[in-house]
Each structure stands twice: as structure tokens, then as C-alpha cells.
Design a protein around this motif. Structure first.
Motif, PDB file in Angstrom:
ATOM      1  N   GLU A 161      -9.391   1.983  -1.163  1.00 12.92           N
ATOM      2  CA  GLU A 161      -8.065   1.315  -0.904  1.00 12.92           C
ATOM      3  C   GLU A 161      -8.329   0.717   0.636  1.00 12.92           C
ATOM      4  O   GLU A 161      -7.737  -0.350   0.744  1.00 12.92           O
ATOM      5  N   LEU A 210      -2.698   3.627   4.931  1.00 13.28           N
ATOM      6  CA  LEU A 210      -2.667   2.798   3.581  1.00 13.28           C
ATOM      7  C   LEU A 210      -1.099   2.749   3.071  1.00 13.28           C
ATOM      8  O   LEU A 210      -0.601   1.543   2.768  1.00 13.28           O
ATOM      9  N   LYS A 236      -2.416  -3.153  -3.600  1.00 18.29           N
ATOM     10  CA  LYS A 236      -2.331  -1.786  -3.265  1.00 18.29           C
ATOM     11  C   LYS A 236      -2.058  -1.008  -4.611  1.00 18.29           C
ATOM     12  O   LYS A 236      -1.311  -1.286  -5.240  1.00 18.29           O
ATOM     13  N   ASP A 237      -2.756   0.009  -4.690  1.00 11.25           N
ATOM     14  CA  ASP A 237      -2.903   0.688  -5.701  1.00 11.25           C
ATOM     15  C   ASP A 237      -2.046   2.178  -5.536  1.00 11.25           C
ATOM     16  O   ASP A 237      -2.462   2.966  -5.047  1.00 11.25           O
TER      17      ASP A 237
END
Length: 265
Positions: free
Chosen positions: A47, A247, A255-256
Motif C-alpha cells: 500500500e 495509510l 487504497k485497499d
């Protein structure tokens, strides 16, 4: 310790065996924890690469400050964040003591000179907040200089935010007992002994003074950018928590969310 089938599978993997063999005091529980930590960290680092790509592609500017007690693990967290990033597009700034020219400048000038250009991430291993805690505790600045800093720092950060700089402020917090243990480990290790400074040697004795100034810093410098306090007695947890916060805070694309919602170790 009763091991589940999943735990046994982890221990029987290459990573599990490596974790057991590389530990000075190996236990199945610790080996499993290390493997889970490494897998979690790897996902988060993927990420971070997306984040860096977004910063570069969109000419964003990011500043991340790492403050905290001596030996709290700031450097280790920085290394995990930057481990797989493109080195041409981030910088780690760890400034030495100011020279005679810098001493005659506006206090923030030497830090302004290291702020990011468009498309860059800058990580400060200690920052302008030296003047909020380390300097007054150790007598490295006058009361007037300290009070002047405290009266200016919020406006300085306001200018940064209004200039479209993303600013994240970490404080790594450890207990007095843990700090003493880490100092002893550093002193006993010839490869790490260089890290132990004259300031470190007085840190335990001045613990309460550090606490007093730290609390005032938290009270008075949360105006535009709030502090993220990382409980850092457990290094692996602290590193994961720091990466997760970066993050979650920055609005990078692709973005996960599933990765970020996962509970850290």
C-alpha cells in the motif's frame, strides 16, 4: 501453548522455521507472531508503494515527523516505511546540532530548507520539536527561545498545511523500564553502542522533566495537526500502527480498505 492447525502450518513454513532459528530465545508463540507481523507488514508496504505513486503522479508533498523518547523505536519505524519505496522520491532528514550560521537564523529556517518538493515524501527523524522537549530539558536553549518557539510553532504548521503539505506527527511512547532495558541492550551491543549519546545517558535521570515538557507540547501544539501517539513498548506493534496511520490519513488513490481494516498484530 496449544497450537492450532493454522499455527502448525505457519511453523512448518520456511518463514516459520527461519523465525525460530534466528531468535536467540525461540518459542513457537514468538515465531508465529514474527511471521504474522512480516506478512502484515508486507501487505502494508504494498500500500505504501501505491501511496508513493500517488504522491509522485499528483505532485503532492508529504511530511512525517517522528518524535518520542530516546530508544523508543523511531528509526526502526522509519526503516519499515521506506524499505521498498523509490529512494529518488523520498528523503529521511536527521539533522545534527545547528552550526554557528544556523544558530543566528530563524529557528525554523533549517527545517524549511528540507521540506519536500512536489511529488516527494520527507520523513524527519526528530524535527523542530527538539525545541519543545529535548532542548529545554537539557539546557540547550534559553527560556525565551523555548517560549518563542511555542508561540510560533502552530502558525508555522498552519502555513505548511495551507501550502498543501500533508503533515503527520508521530510520538513514540515507551515506559521508563522499557527505555532502561533498551539502553542496556544498546550499551551491550558493540554494533549499536554508537547510538548511545550523552543526552541518552541523562534521559532516565531527567524522565520527569521530559514528561512535563512532553505534556505541554501535546496540550499546546494540536491546533492544526494532531499528534498520533504510538505505544511503542512492543516494537512490531508500534511499526505496524505507524504504517497503518500513514495509510489511513493520506487520501491516496486505489487504497485497499480491506487491508487497512485488518487488525494489526
Amino acid at each position: 501453548m496449544e497450537l492450532s492447525k493454522k499455527d502448525l502450518k505457519i511453523l512448518n513454513s520456511i518463514k516459520g522455521i527461519t523465525a525460530l532459528l534466528s531468535d536467540s530465545k525461540p518459542t513457537p508463540k514468538r515465531a508465529i507472531k514474527v511471521v504474522k507481523y512480516e506478512k502484515r507488514l508486507e501487505k502494508l508496504q504494498e500500500e505504501l508503494l501505491k501511496l508513493q505513486k500517488w504522491v509522485v503522479a499528483n505532485d503532492k508533498k508529504v511530511v512525517i515527523l517522528f518524535e518520542g523518547r530516546d530508544a523508543a523505536g523511531k528509526g526502526g519505524a522509519i526503516r519499515r516505511i521506506t524499505e521498498h519505496l523509490n529512494p529518488r522520491e523520498y528523503r529521511v532528514v536527521a539533522l545534527p546540532k545547528p552550526d554557528e550560521i544556523e544558530k543566528g537564523q530563524w529557528y525554523f529556517q533549517r527545517y524549511v530548507n528540507h521540506l519536500p518538493k512536489s511529488g516527494e515524501i520527507v520523513l524527519f527523524d526528530r524535527s523542530w520539536y527538539n525545541r519543545a522537549v529535548v532542548e529545554p530539558v537539557n539546557g540547550f536553549c534559553s527560556t525565551i527561545e523555548y517560549e518563542r518557539f511555542m508561540s510560533q510553532v502552530n502558525e508555522f504548521e498552519k502555513m505548511m498545511v495551507h501550502s498543501n503539505i500533508y503533515l503527520i506527527k508521530f510520538y513514540f511512547s515507551i515506559t521508563k523500564e522499557e527505555q532502561e532495558n533498551r539502553f542496556n541492550d544498546i550499551i551491550d551491543n558493540p554494533l549499536k553502542r554508537w547510538k548511545y549519546s550523552a543526552v541518552d545517558a541523562k534521559a532516565l535521570e531527567l524522565w520527569d522533566e521530559y514528561t512535563k515538557y512532553k505534556e505541554r507540547m501535546f496540550d499546546q501544539t494540536n491546533m492544526y495537526v494532531k499528534w498520533k501517539i504510538i505505544k511503542a513498548n512492543r516494537k512490531m506493534n508500534a511499526r505496524i500502527a505507524a504504517v497503518e496511520h500513514v495509510l489511513k490519513t493520506l487520501p491516496y488513490e486505489t487504497k485497499d480498505e480491506k487491508v487497512l481494516k485488518h487488525r494489526h498484530v
